[in-house]
Design a protein around this motif. Structure first.
Motif, PDB file in Angstrom:
ATOM      1  N   LYS A   1      35.361  -0.094 -37.218  1.00 57.47           N
ATOM      2  CA  LYS A   1      36.483  -0.950 -36.814  1.00 57.47           C
ATOM      3  C   LYS A   1      36.210  -2.416 -37.163  1.00 57.47           C
ATOM      4  CE  LYS A   1      35.037  -0.480 -31.912  1.00 57.47           C
ATOM      5  NZ  LYS A   1      35.499  -0.137 -30.547  1.00 57.47           N
ATOM      6  N   GLU A   2      37.288  -3.182 -37.117  1.00 53.01           N
ATOM      7  CA  GLU A   2      37.212  -4.613 -37.425  1.00 53.01           C
ATOM      8  C   GLU A   2      36.312  -5.320 -36.424  1.00 53.01           C
ATOM      9  OE1 GLU A   2      39.206  -4.690 -40.754  1.00 53.01           O
ATOM     10  OE2 GLU A   2      38.757  -6.614 -39.823  1.00 53.01           O
ATOM     11  N   GLY A   3      35.306  -6.003 -36.949  1.00 55.05           N
ATOM     12  CA  GLY A   3      34.475  -6.829 -36.070  1.00 55.05           C
ATOM     13  C   GLY A   3      34.766  -8.296 -36.316  1.00 55.05           C
ATOM     14  N   ALA A   4      34.032  -9.150 -35.630  1.00 57.92           N
ATOM     15  CA  ALA A   4      34.152 -10.591 -35.880  1.00 57.92           C
ATOM     16  C   ALA A   4      33.295 -10.939 -37.102  1.00 57.92           C
ATOM     17  CB  ALA A   4      33.649 -11.352 -34.648  1.00 57.92           C
ATOM     18  N   ASP A   5      33.457 -12.165 -37.558  1.00 54.61           N
ATOM     19  CA  ASP A   5      32.579 -12.709 -38.608  1.00 54.61           C
ATOM     20  C   ASP A   5      32.549 -11.836 -39.867  1.00 54.61           C
ATOM     21  OD1 ASP A   5      31.181 -15.012 -39.099  1.00 54.61           O
ATOM     22  OD2 ASP A   5      29.234 -14.236 -38.463  1.00 54.61           O
ATOM     23  N   ASN A   6      33.724 -11.315 -40.205  1.00 47.59           N
ATOM     24  CA  ASN A   6      33.918 -10.576 -41.466  1.00 47.59           C
ATOM     25  C   ASN A   6      33.076  -9.296 -41.574  1.00 47.59           C
ATOM     26  OD1 ASN A   6      35.298 -10.528 -43.994  1.00 47.59           O
ATOM     27  ND2 ASN A   6      33.329 -10.887 -44.989  1.00 47.59           N
ATOM     28  N   LYS A   7      33.043  -8.562 -40.472  1.00 47.79           N
ATOM     29  CA  LYS A   7      32.233  -7.330 -40.464  1.00 47.79           C
ATOM     30  C   LYS A   7      33.094  -6.102 -40.158  1.00 47.79           C
ATOM     31  CE  LYS A   7      28.051  -9.377 -40.540  1.00 47.79           C
ATOM     32  NZ  LYS A   7      28.510 -10.692 -40.956  1.00 47.79           N
ATOM     33  N   LEU A   8      32.602  -4.956 -40.616  1.00 49.59           N
ATOM     34  CA  LEU A   8      33.083  -3.671 -40.113  1.00 49.59           C
ATOM     35  C   LEU A   8      31.992  -3.186 -39.157  1.00 49.59           C
ATOM     36  CD1 LEU A   8      34.507  -1.882 -43.270  1.00 49.59           C
ATOM     37  CD2 LEU A   8      35.792  -2.761 -41.288  1.00 49.59           C
ATOM     38  N   VAL A   9      32.381  -2.641 -38.012  1.00 47.95           N
ATOM     39  CA  VAL A   9      31.371  -2.316 -36.993  1.00 47.95           C
ATOM     40  C   VAL A   9      31.537  -0.908 -36.419  1.00 47.95           C
ATOM     41  CG1 VAL A   9      31.193  -4.757 -36.333  1.00 47.95           C
ATOM     42  CG2 VAL A   9      32.683  -3.237 -35.020  1.00 47.95           C
ATOM     43  N   VAL A  10      30.391  -0.382 -35.975  1.00 50.68           N
ATOM     44  CA  VAL A  10      30.326   0.916 -35.287  1.00 50.68           C
ATOM     45  C   VAL A  10      29.391   0.715 -34.091  1.00 50.68           C
ATOM     46  CG1 VAL A  10      29.259   3.214 -35.501  1.00 50.68           C
ATOM     47  CG2 VAL A  10      30.785   2.397 -37.291  1.00 50.68           C
ATOM     48  N   PHE A  11      29.679   1.410 -32.982  1.00 49.16           N
ATOM     49  CA  PHE A  11      28.809   1.293 -31.800  1.00 49.16           C
ATOM     50  C   PHE A  11      28.152   2.635 -31.492  1.00 49.16           C
ATOM     51  CE2 PHE A  11      29.578  -2.944 -30.149  1.00 49.16           C
ATOM     52  CZ  PHE A  11      30.769  -3.314 -30.754  1.00 49.16           C
ATOM     53  N   LEU A  12      26.956   2.592 -30.929  1.00 50.39           N
ATOM     54  CA  LEU A  12      26.249   3.809 -30.472  1.00 50.39           C
ATOM     55  C   LEU A  12      26.263   3.798 -28.949  1.00 50.39           C
ATOM     56  CD1 LEU A  12      23.061   3.743 -32.776  1.00 50.39           C
ATOM     57  CD2 LEU A  12      25.326   4.676 -33.274  1.00 50.39           C
ATOM     58  N   HIS A  13      26.421   4.986 -28.343  1.00 50.73           N
ATOM     59  CA  HIS A  13      26.466   5.017 -26.875  1.00 50.73           C
ATOM     60  C   HIS A  13      25.090   4.680 -26.289  1.00 50.73           C
ATOM     61  CE1 HIS A  13      27.387   5.931 -22.785  1.00 50.73           C
ATOM     62  NE2 HIS A  13      28.650   6.200 -23.103  1.00 50.73           N
ATOM     63  N   PRO A  14      25.067   3.761 -25.301  1.00 52.55           N
ATOM     64  CA  PRO A  14      23.780   3.341 -24.720  1.00 52.55           C
ATOM     65  C   PRO A  14      22.983   4.485 -24.082  1.00 52.55           C
ATOM     66  CG  PRO A  14      25.638   2.364 -23.494  1.00 52.55           C
ATOM     67  CD  PRO A  14      26.206   3.024 -24.701  1.00 52.55           C
ATOM     68  N   LYS A  15      23.703   5.562 -23.722  1.00 47.01           N
ATOM     69  CA  LYS A  15      22.931   6.656 -23.080  1.00 47.01           C
ATOM     70  C   LYS A  15      22.014   7.323 -24.110  1.00 47.01           C
ATOM     71  CE  LYS A  15      26.376  10.318 -23.665  1.00 47.01           C
ATOM     72  NZ  LYS A  15      27.745  10.579 -23.329  1.00 47.01           N
ATOM     73  N   THR A  16      22.286   7.091 -25.427  1.00 45.14           N
ATOM     74  CA  THR A  16      21.408   7.705 -26.453  1.00 45.14           C
ATOM     75  C   THR A  16      20.458   6.674 -27.072  1.00 45.14           C
ATOM     76  OG1 THR A  16      23.014   7.291 -28.254  1.00 45.14           O
ATOM     77  CG2 THR A  16      23.235   9.357 -27.036  1.00 45.14           C
ATOM     78  N   THR A  17      20.526   5.443 -26.557  1.00 44.25           N
ATOM     79  CA  THR A  17      19.675   4.379 -27.166  1.00 44.25           C
ATOM     80  C   THR A  17      18.894   3.638 -26.085  1.00 44.25           C
ATOM     81  OG1 THR A  17      21.633   2.972 -27.038  1.00 44.25           O
ATOM     82  CG2 THR A  17      21.132   3.952 -29.206  1.00 44.25           C
ATOM     83  N   ASN A  18      18.335   4.392 -25.187  1.00 45.89           N
ATOM     84  CA  ASN A  18      17.489   3.805 -24.130  1.00 45.89           C
ATOM     85  C   ASN A  18      18.224   2.763 -23.273  1.00 45.89           C
ATOM     86  OD1 ASN A  18      14.130   3.963 -25.344  1.00 45.89           O
ATOM     87  ND2 ASN A  18      14.923   4.565 -23.372  1.00 45.89           N
ATOM     88  N   GLY A  19      19.542   2.981 -23.111  1.00 43.43           N
ATOM     89  CA  GLY A  19      20.284   2.080 -22.216  1.00 43.43           C
ATOM     90  C   GLY A  19      20.686   0.773 -22.865  1.00 43.43           C
ATOM     91  N   VAL A  20      20.549   0.698 -24.203  1.00 38.64           N
ATOM     92  CA  VAL A  20      20.934  -0.546 -24.908  1.00 38.64           C
ATOM     93  C   VAL A  20      22.146  -0.248 -25.786  1.00 38.64           C
ATOM     94  CG1 VAL A  20      20.216  -2.298 -26.588  1.00 38.64           C
ATOM     95  CG2 VAL A  20      18.539  -1.316 -24.988  1.00 38.64           C
ATOM     96  N   LEU A  21      23.240  -0.958 -25.566  1.00 42.52           N
ATOM     97  CA  LEU A  21      24.416  -0.779 -26.421  1.00 42.52           C
ATOM     98  C   LEU A  21      24.078  -1.348 -27.798  1.00 42.52           C
ATOM     99  CD1 LEU A  21      27.380   0.023 -26.872  1.00 42.52           C
ATOM    100  CD2 LEU A  21      28.028  -2.234 -25.993  1.00 42.52           C
ATOM    101  N   VAL A  22      24.193  -0.475 -28.814  1.00 42.17           N
ATOM    102  CA  VAL A  22      23.832  -0.880 -30.188  1.00 42.17           C
ATOM    103  C   VAL A  22      25.087  -0.941 -31.059  1.00 42.17           C
ATOM    104  CG1 VAL A  22      22.631  -0.074 -32.295  1.00 42.17           C
ATOM    105  CG2 VAL A  22      21.486   0.044 -30.060  1.00 42.17           C
ATOM    106  N   GLU A  23      25.176  -2.009 -31.804  1.00 46.25           N
ATOM    107  CA  GLU A  23      26.287  -2.198 -32.754  1.00 46.25           C
ATOM    108  C   GLU A  23      25.716  -2.235 -34.163  1.00 46.25           C
ATOM    109  OE1 GLU A  23      28.304  -5.952 -32.124  1.00 46.25           O
ATOM    110  OE2 GLU A  23      29.693  -5.632 -33.765  1.00 46.25           O
TER     111      GLU A  23
END
Ligand SMILES: CC[C@H](C(=O)O)C(=O)SCCNC(=O)CCNC(=O)[C@H](O)C(C)(C)COP(=O)(O)OP(=O)(O)OC[C@H]1O[C@@H](n2cnc3c(N)ncnc32)[C@H](O)[C@@H]1OP(=O)(O)O
Ligand SMILES: [Co+2]
Length: 136
Positions: free
Chosen positions: A105-127
């Motif tokens: 999806k459209e991110g800021a600063d001219n980026k396309l972005v995807v997020f990973l669920h924090p429950k699968t990344t040690n409680g850290v929301l990853v973009e």
């Protein structure tokens, strides 16, 4: 993953936090940008190779509003710069990480972005951020 693209910080009052980070970092933000799709207003500070992204919710249903109401202001996510989102998504899925949005999806600063669920990344929301091609 090429580098840490930015650290996302959830704030209640962007103007106030802009001033605070200007005093803290000794430099002005280089941009402010609304991201309608996320219901956020953001400002960016460049720190060497990486950035600080301040995020204020612009609507109730924004993830930032929910985060602040449930927790507090503070570090919200870590964003990594990737060469190619599709191949990273494939690799990460194969590694058991949960992708929150299959379509970048459209991110800021001219980026396309995807997020990973924090429950699968040690409680850290990853973009994951990929620079949009110039002609996009
Ligand atoms: C894209 C524009 C900009 C950019 O850089 O370009 C941005 O960065 S926009 C940033 C805002 N957008 C997002 O965060 C999109 C991705 N986030 C989501 O989809 C949700 O926030 C989600 C799924 C992470 C959580 O939503 P949910 O409705 O499930 O909220 P809950 O409060 O019920 O949380 C469930 C569970 O996850 C934990 N949680 C929530 N947020 C975070 C977080 N930021 N970091 C770590 N953990 C988080 C929350 O504590 C709950 O855990 P539990 O153990 O069940 O209590
Ligand atoms: Co971000």
């Amino acid at each position: 993953m090429r580098k840490i693209e930015h650290l996302g910080i959830a704030v209640k009052d962007l103007e106030k936090s802009n001033e605070l980070f200007k005093r803290l970092l000794g430099s002005e933000r280089y941009k402010e940008e609304m991201v309608e799709g996320e219901g956020v207003k953001t400002s960016f500070f460049q720190i060497g190779e990486t950035k600080i992204e301040l995020l204020e919710a612009t609507k109730e249903e924004s993830p930032i509003a929910k985060f602040i109401s449930k927790k507090s202001e503070g570090i919200h996510h870590i964003a990594f710069d990737v060469e190619d989102l599709e191949s990273e998504m494939k690799r990460l899925k194969a590694q058991g990480f949960e992708i929150l949005n299959e379509i970048p999806k459209e991110g800021a600063d001219n980026k396309l972005v995807v997020f990973l669920h924090p429950k699968t990344t040690n409680g850290v929301l990853v973009e994951l951020c990929q620079e949009k091609p110039i002609d996009a």
